[in-house]
Design a protein around this motif. Structure first.
Motif, PDB file in Angstrom:
ATOM      1  N   ILE A 137      66.972 -97.094 -35.057  1.00 41.29           N
ATOM      2  CA  ILE A 137      67.625 -96.046 -35.847  1.00 41.29           C
ATOM      3  C   ILE A 137      69.099 -95.934 -35.449  1.00 41.29           C
ATOM      4  N   GLY A 138      69.387 -96.207 -34.187  1.00 45.19           N
ATOM      5  CA  GLY A 138      70.776 -96.150 -33.728  1.00 45.19           C
ATOM      6  C   GLY A 138      71.160 -94.843 -33.073  1.00 45.19           C
ATOM      7  N   VAL A 139      70.183 -94.180 -32.429  1.00 41.75           N
ATOM      8  CA  VAL A 139      70.469 -92.931 -31.723  1.00 41.75           C
ATOM      9  C   VAL A 139      69.860 -92.984 -30.334  1.00 41.75           C
ATOM     10  N   ASP A 140      70.275 -92.081 -29.478  1.00 40.94           N
ATOM     11  CA  ASP A 140      69.684 -91.958 -28.159  1.00 40.94           C
ATOM     12  C   ASP A 140      68.237 -91.470 -28.319  1.00 40.94           C
ATOM     13  N   VAL A 141      67.360 -91.940 -27.463  1.00 39.04           N
ATOM     14  CA  VAL A 141      65.945 -91.595 -27.575  1.00 39.04           C
ATOM     15  C   VAL A 141      65.713 -90.083 -27.529  1.00 39.04           C
ATOM     16  N   LEU A 142      66.517 -89.352 -26.755  1.00 39.09           N
ATOM     17  CA  LEU A 142      66.307 -87.913 -26.623  1.00 39.09           C
ATOM     18  C   LEU A 142      66.749 -87.120 -27.846  1.00 39.09           C
ATOM     19  N   ILE A 143      67.409 -87.769 -28.799  1.00 42.98           N
ATOM     20  CA  ILE A 143      67.719 -87.124 -30.075  1.00 42.98           C
ATOM     21  C   ILE A 143      66.438 -86.941 -30.884  1.00 42.98           C
ATOM     22  N   LEU A 144      65.564 -87.950 -30.836  1.00 43.69           N
ATOM     23  CA  LEU A 144      64.331 -87.936 -31.627  1.00 43.69           C
ATOM     24  C   LEU A 144      63.093 -87.512 -30.846  1.00 43.69           C
ATOM     25  N   PHE A 145      63.057 -87.803 -29.564  1.00 46.50           N
ATOM     26  CA  PHE A 145      61.836 -87.622 -28.787  1.00 46.50           C
ATOM     27  C   PHE A 145      62.087 -86.830 -27.511  1.00 46.50           C
ATOM     28  N   ALA A 146      61.028 -86.159 -27.051  1.00 49.51           N
ATOM     29  CA  ALA A 146      61.042 -85.491 -25.755  1.00 49.51           C
ATOM     30  C   ALA A 146      59.909 -86.071 -24.924  1.00 49.51           C
ATOM     31  N   PRO A 147      60.200 -86.500 -23.695  1.00 53.73           N
ATOM     32  CA  PRO A 147      59.118 -87.029 -22.868  1.00 53.73           C
ATOM     33  C   PRO A 147      58.123 -85.924 -22.543  1.00 53.73           C
ATOM     34  N   THR A 148      56.851 -86.233 -22.647  1.00 54.45           N
ATOM     35  CA  THR A 148      55.842 -85.240 -22.294  1.00 54.45           C
ATOM     36  C   THR A 148      55.642 -85.267 -20.798  1.00 54.45           C
ATOM     37  N   GLY A 149      55.234 -84.184 -20.257  1.00 59.59           N
ATOM     38  CA  GLY A 149      55.046 -84.068 -18.818  1.00 59.59           C
ATOM     39  C   GLY A 149      55.135 -82.616 -18.428  1.00 59.59           C
ATOM     40  N   ARG A 150      55.684 -82.361 -17.270  1.00 55.51           N
ATOM     41  CA  ARG A 150      55.744 -80.977 -16.793  1.00 55.51           C
ATOM     42  C   ARG A 150      56.538 -80.082 -17.723  1.00 55.51           C
ATOM     43  N   ALA A 151      57.689 -80.543 -18.183  1.00 54.74           N
ATOM     44  CA  ALA A 151      58.545 -79.705 -19.022  1.00 54.74           C
ATOM     45  C   ALA A 151      58.075 -79.651 -20.464  1.00 54.74           C
ATOM     46  N   VAL A 152      57.476 -80.725 -20.956  1.00 57.13           N
ATOM     47  CA  VAL A 152      57.021 -80.792 -22.340  1.00 57.13           C
ATOM     48  C   VAL A 152      55.565 -81.253 -22.334  1.00 57.13           C
ATOM     49  N   LEU A 173      67.285 -89.593 -40.482  1.00 62.43           N
ATOM     50  CA  LEU A 173      67.955 -90.706 -39.808  1.00 62.43           C
ATOM     51  C   LEU A 173      67.509 -92.054 -40.361  1.00 62.43           C
ATOM     52  N   MET A 174      66.311 -92.117 -40.898  1.00 64.61           N
ATOM     53  CA  MET A 174      65.854 -93.354 -41.541  1.00 64.61           C
ATOM     54  C   MET A 174      66.636 -93.603 -42.835  1.00 64.61           C
ATOM     55  N   ARG A 175      67.077 -92.525 -43.489  1.00 58.84           N
ATOM     56  CA  ARG A 175      67.859 -92.686 -44.722  1.00 58.84           C
ATOM     57  C   ARG A 175      69.255 -93.230 -44.430  1.00 58.84           C
ATOM     58  N   ARG A 176      69.753 -92.948 -43.219  1.00 56.75           N
ATOM     59  CA  ARG A 176      71.087 -93.446 -42.835  1.00 56.75           C
ATOM     60  C   ARG A 176      71.081 -93.712 -41.336  1.00 56.75           C
ATOM     61  N   THR A 177      70.825 -94.944 -40.981  1.00 60.87           N
ATOM     62  CA  THR A 177      70.748 -95.343 -39.576  1.00 60.87           C
ATOM     63  C   THR A 177      72.153 -95.468 -38.985  1.00 60.87           C
TER      64      THR A 177
END
Length: 117
Positions: free
Chosen positions: A84-99, A35-39
């Motif tokens: 980058i121009g994407v939704d945060v959940l495309i790149l990251f998962a919040p840590t916590g109970r599920a992750v 995604l850094m190669r094409r934002t």
């Protein structure tokens, strides 16, 4: 600059994301690299320019790409996704109970919640 991304996220979602909690874990370093190669604008972004726009150290971005660092603050994750121009959940998962955070035992996580409360 991170404060601006928190404010934008708050306006869009109605949820105020604190800058220190939760941490967000990068889902796939290769996806970030691609995604850094094409934002979202179609233009590439370098490690340094991404870090400058996000307001973090270039070593943070570099370490994410080589898996020396797996998590960043919510504010940093949202800022990276925004640049980058994407939704945060495309790149990251919040840590916590599920992750669960990498290297954090359930007892450590429980202690953190008690301290934070």
């Amino acid at each position: 600059m991170i404060a601006m991304f928190i404010e934008i996220n708050t306006l869009l979602t109605g949820v105020n994301v604190p800058p220190s909690l939760p941490m967000y874990q990068l889902v796939d370093p290769n996806l970030l690299r691609a995604l850094m190669r094409r934002t979202g604008t179609g233009a590439p972004v370098t490690i340094r320019s991404l870090a400058d726009e996000v307001g973090c150290s270039h070593s943070t971005i570099g370490n994410l790409l080589v898996e020396q660092q797996r998590s960043v603050s919510a504010a940093t994750a949202h800022a990276i996704a925004c640049v980058i121009g994407v939704d945060v959940l495309i790149l990251f998962a919040p840590t916590g109970r599920a992750v669960p955070a990498v290297g954090v035992t359930p007892a450590q996580a429980a202690a953190h919640v008690e301290v934070a409360a």
